[in-house]
Motif scaffolding. Structure first.
Motif, mmCIF file in Angstrom:
data_model
loop_
_atom_site.group_PDB
_atom_site.id
_atom_site.type_symbol
_atom_site.label_atom_id
_atom_site.label_comp_id
_atom_site.label_asym_id
_atom_site.label_seq_id
_atom_site.Cartn_x
_atom_site.Cartn_y
_atom_site.Cartn_z
ATOM 1 N N VAL A 184 0.843 -1.199 0.000
ATOM 2 C CA VAL A 184 0.000 0.000 0.000
ATOM 3 C C VAL A 184 0.875 1.245 0.000
ATOM 4 C CG1 VAL A 184 -1.672 1.324 1.355
ATOM 5 C CG2 VAL A 184 -1.972 -1.143 1.075
ATOM 6 N N VAL A 185 1.935 1.230 0.817
ATOM 7 C CA VAL A 185 2.853 2.376 0.884
ATOM 8 C C VAL A 185 3.490 2.601 -0.482
ATOM 9 C CG1 VAL A 185 5.006 3.237 1.891
ATOM 10 C CG2 VAL A 185 3.303 2.101 3.348
ATOM 11 N N ASP A 186 3.987 1.535 -1.087
ATOM 12 C CA ASP A 186 4.651 1.662 -2.391
ATOM 13 C C ASP A 186 3.694 2.198 -3.450
ATOM 14 O OD1 ASP A 186 6.978 0.711 -1.255
ATOM 15 O OD2 ASP A 186 6.753 -1.338 -2.040
ATOM 16 N N GLU A 187 2.494 1.650 -3.473
ATOM 17 C CA GLU A 187 1.511 2.097 -4.472
ATOM 18 C C GLU A 187 1.106 3.553 -4.231
ATOM 19 O OE1 GLU A 187 -0.685 2.094 -7.819
ATOM 20 O OE2 GLU A 187 0.726 0.535 -7.198
ATOM 21 N N THR A 188 0.920 3.913 -2.973
ATOM 22 C CA THR A 188 0.544 5.289 -2.640
ATOM 23 C C THR A 188 1.658 6.257 -3.027
ATOM 24 O OG1 THR A 188 -0.834 4.512 -0.820
ATOM 25 C CG2 THR A 188 -0.176 6.823 -0.765
ATOM 26 N N LEU A 189 2.900 5.911 -2.715
ATOM 27 C CA LEU A 189 4.022 6.784 -3.070
ATOM 28 C C LEU A 189 4.176 6.893 -4.595
ATOM 29 C CD1 LEU A 189 6.671 5.778 -0.381
ATOM 30 C CD2 LEU A 189 5.281 7.860 -0.484
ATOM 31 N N LYS A 190 3.976 5.775 -5.266
ATOM 32 C CA LYS A 190 4.065 5.776 -6.733
ATOM 33 C C LYS A 190 2.995 6.697 -7.312
ATOM 34 C CE LYS A 190 3.288 2.676 -10.638
ATOM 35 N NZ LYS A 190 2.877 1.327 -10.981
ATOM 36 N N ARG A 191 1.769 6.564 -6.812
ATOM 37 C CA ARG A 191 0.660 7.394 -7.314
ATOM 38 C C ARG A 191 0.876 8.864 -6.957
ATOM 39 N NH1 ARG A 191 -2.155 8.998 -11.000
ATOM 40 N NH2 ARG A 191 -4.256 9.662 -10.538
ATOM 41 N N ALA A 192 1.380 9.146 -5.785
ATOM 42 C CA ALA A 192 1.656 10.531 -5.391
ATOM 43 C C ALA A 192 2.692 11.153 -6.318
ATOM 44 C CB ALA A 192 2.129 10.584 -3.933
ATOM 45 N N ALA A 193 3.720 10.400 -6.651
ATOM 46 C CA ALA A 193 4.754 10.897 -7.566
ATOM 47 C C ALA A 193 4.156 11.161 -8.949
ATOM 48 C CB ALA A 193 5.907 9.904 -7.648
ATOM 49 N N GLN A 194 3.271 10.269 -9.416
ATOM 50 C CA GLN A 194 2.632 10.453 -10.719
ATOM 51 C C GLN A 194 1.751 11.707 -10.733
ATOM 52 O OE1 GLN A 194 0.548 6.751 -11.143
ATOM 53 N NE2 GLN A 194 2.252 5.729 -12.197
ATOM 54 N N VAL A 195 0.968 11.870 -9.688
ATOM 55 C CA VAL A 195 0.076 13.033 -9.595
ATOM 56 C C VAL A 195 0.890 14.310 -9.564
ATOM 57 C CG1 VAL A 195 -1.546 14.250 -8.068
ATOM 58 C CG2 VAL A 195 -1.840 11.798 -8.528
ATOM 59 N N LEU A 196 1.953 14.306 -8.790
ATOM 60 C CA LEU A 196 2.814 15.483 -8.691
ATOM 61 C C LEU A 196 3.433 15.815 -10.050
ATOM 62 C CD1 LEU A 196 3.971 17.563 -6.723
ATOM 63 C CD2 LEU A 196 5.802 15.954 -6.230
ATOM 64 N N GLU A 197 3.937 14.799 -10.727
ATOM 65 C CA GLU A 197 4.563 15.003 -12.037
ATOM 66 C C GLU A 197 3.544 15.484 -13.066
ATOM 67 O OE1 GLU A 197 7.747 15.664 -14.045
ATOM 68 O OE2 GLU A 197 7.864 14.807 -12.042
ATOM 69 N N GLN A 198 2.359 14.888 -13.059
ATOM 70 C CA GLN A 198 1.312 15.300 -14.004
ATOM 71 C C GLN A 198 0.874 16.734 -13.743
ATOM 72 O OE1 GLN A 198 0.121 13.458 -16.714
ATOM 73 N NE2 GLN A 198 -0.641 15.483 -17.213
ATOM 74 N N SER A 199 0.761 17.079 -12.480
ATOM 75 C CA SER A 199 0.383 18.446 -12.134
ATOM 76 C C SER A 199 1.420 19.444 -12.638
ATOM 77 C CB SER A 199 0.219 18.589 -10.619
ATOM 78 O OG SER A 199 -0.087 19.926 -10.283
ATOM 79 N N LYS A 200 2.691 19.114 -12.477
ATOM 80 C CA LYS A 200 3.756 19.999 -12.965
ATOM 81 C C LYS A 200 3.692 20.121 -14.486
ATOM 82 C CE LYS A 200 7.008 19.230 -9.172
ATOM 83 N NZ LYS A 200 8.307 18.653 -8.793
ATOM 84 N N ALA A 201 3.452 19.005 -15.174
ATOM 85 C CA ALA A 201 3.345 19.028 -16.636
ATOM 86 C C ALA A 201 2.135 19.857 -17.077
ATOM 87 C CB ALA A 201 3.245 17.607 -17.179
ATOM 88 N N ASN A 202 1.004 19.696 -16.383
ATOM 89 C CA ASN A 202 -0.195 20.478 -16.707
ATOM 90 C C ASN A 202 0.041 21.963 -16.484
ATOM 91 O OD1 ASN A 202 -1.467 18.078 -17.272
ATOM 92 N ND2 ASN A 202 -2.684 18.032 -15.407
ATOM 93 N N GLU A 203 0.710 22.292 -15.395
ATOM 94 C CA GLU A 203 1.005 23.687 -15.096
ATOM 95 C C GLU A 203 1.878 24.294 -16.197
ATOM 96 O OE1 GLU A 203 2.652 26.409 -11.380
ATOM 97 O OE2 GLU A 203 2.834 24.242 -11.283
ATOM 98 N N GLN A 204 2.875 23.551 -16.638
ATOM 99 C CA GLN A 204 3.748 24.019 -17.710
ATOM 100 C C GLN A 204 2.958 24.192 -19.011
ATOM 101 O OE1 GLN A 204 6.749 25.181 -17.629
ATOM 102 N NE2 GLN A 204 6.944 25.437 -19.826
ATOM 103 N N ALA A 205 2.085 23.242 -19.320
ATOM 104 C CA ALA A 205 1.270 23.331 -20.535
ATOM 105 C C ALA A 205 0.347 24.547 -20.490
ATOM 106 C CB ALA A 205 0.458 22.052 -20.715
ATOM 107 N N LEU A 206 -0.245 24.803 -19.332
ATOM 108 C CA LEU A 206 -1.100 25.982 -19.180
ATOM 109 C C LEU A 206 -0.298 27.270 -19.344
ATOM 110 C CD1 LEU A 206 -3.378 24.870 -16.209
ATOM 111 C CD2 LEU A 206 -4.056 25.218 -18.591
#
Length: 111
Positions: A35-57
């Motif tokens: 659960v910890v590994d999956e949560t950390l993996k998903r948190a990293a993905q969300v963070l990275e996607q948010s940064k990419a979206n912010e850059q695109a905007l």
């Protein structure tokens, strides 16, 4: 027509929380490692996607601004061209009026 959907961007507070979570996984003490590994993996993905979206905007906003500036610059150039044309028309009319006034004021030759 509905406005285009904006891609999700994390708030500064949410971004800080996710970054802290990724740096400090001890928050999950007592939770299964999977659960910890999956949560950390998903948190990293969300963070990275948010940064990419912010850059695109940001890029899209810069492109819109450049397009607006280009349109405005073109409108200014068109206005300056129109002003120059109108000045020329006025000058031509004035010259015609001067000729007419001079013709009226000059005594006509008598036969």
């Amino acid at each position: 027509m509905a406005p285009p959907m904006q891609p999700p961007v994390l708030s500064a507070a949410d971004r800080l929380r996710l970054e802290a979570l990724i740096r400090n996984p001890q928050t999950f003490a007592g939770t299964s490692q999977a659960v910890v590994d999956e949560t950390l993996k998903r948190a990293a993905q969300v963070l990275e996607q948010s940064k990419a979206n912010e850059q695109a905007l940001r890029v899209a906003a810069e492109q819109r601004e450049a397009a607006v500036r280009q349109v405005l610059d073109g409108a200014v150039a068109d206005s300056e061209t129109q002003i120059a044309r109108k000045r020329q028309e006025v000058q031509t009319l004035i010259q015609g009026l001067i000729v007419q006034i001079e013709a009226i004021l000059d005594p006509a030759p008598k036969p």
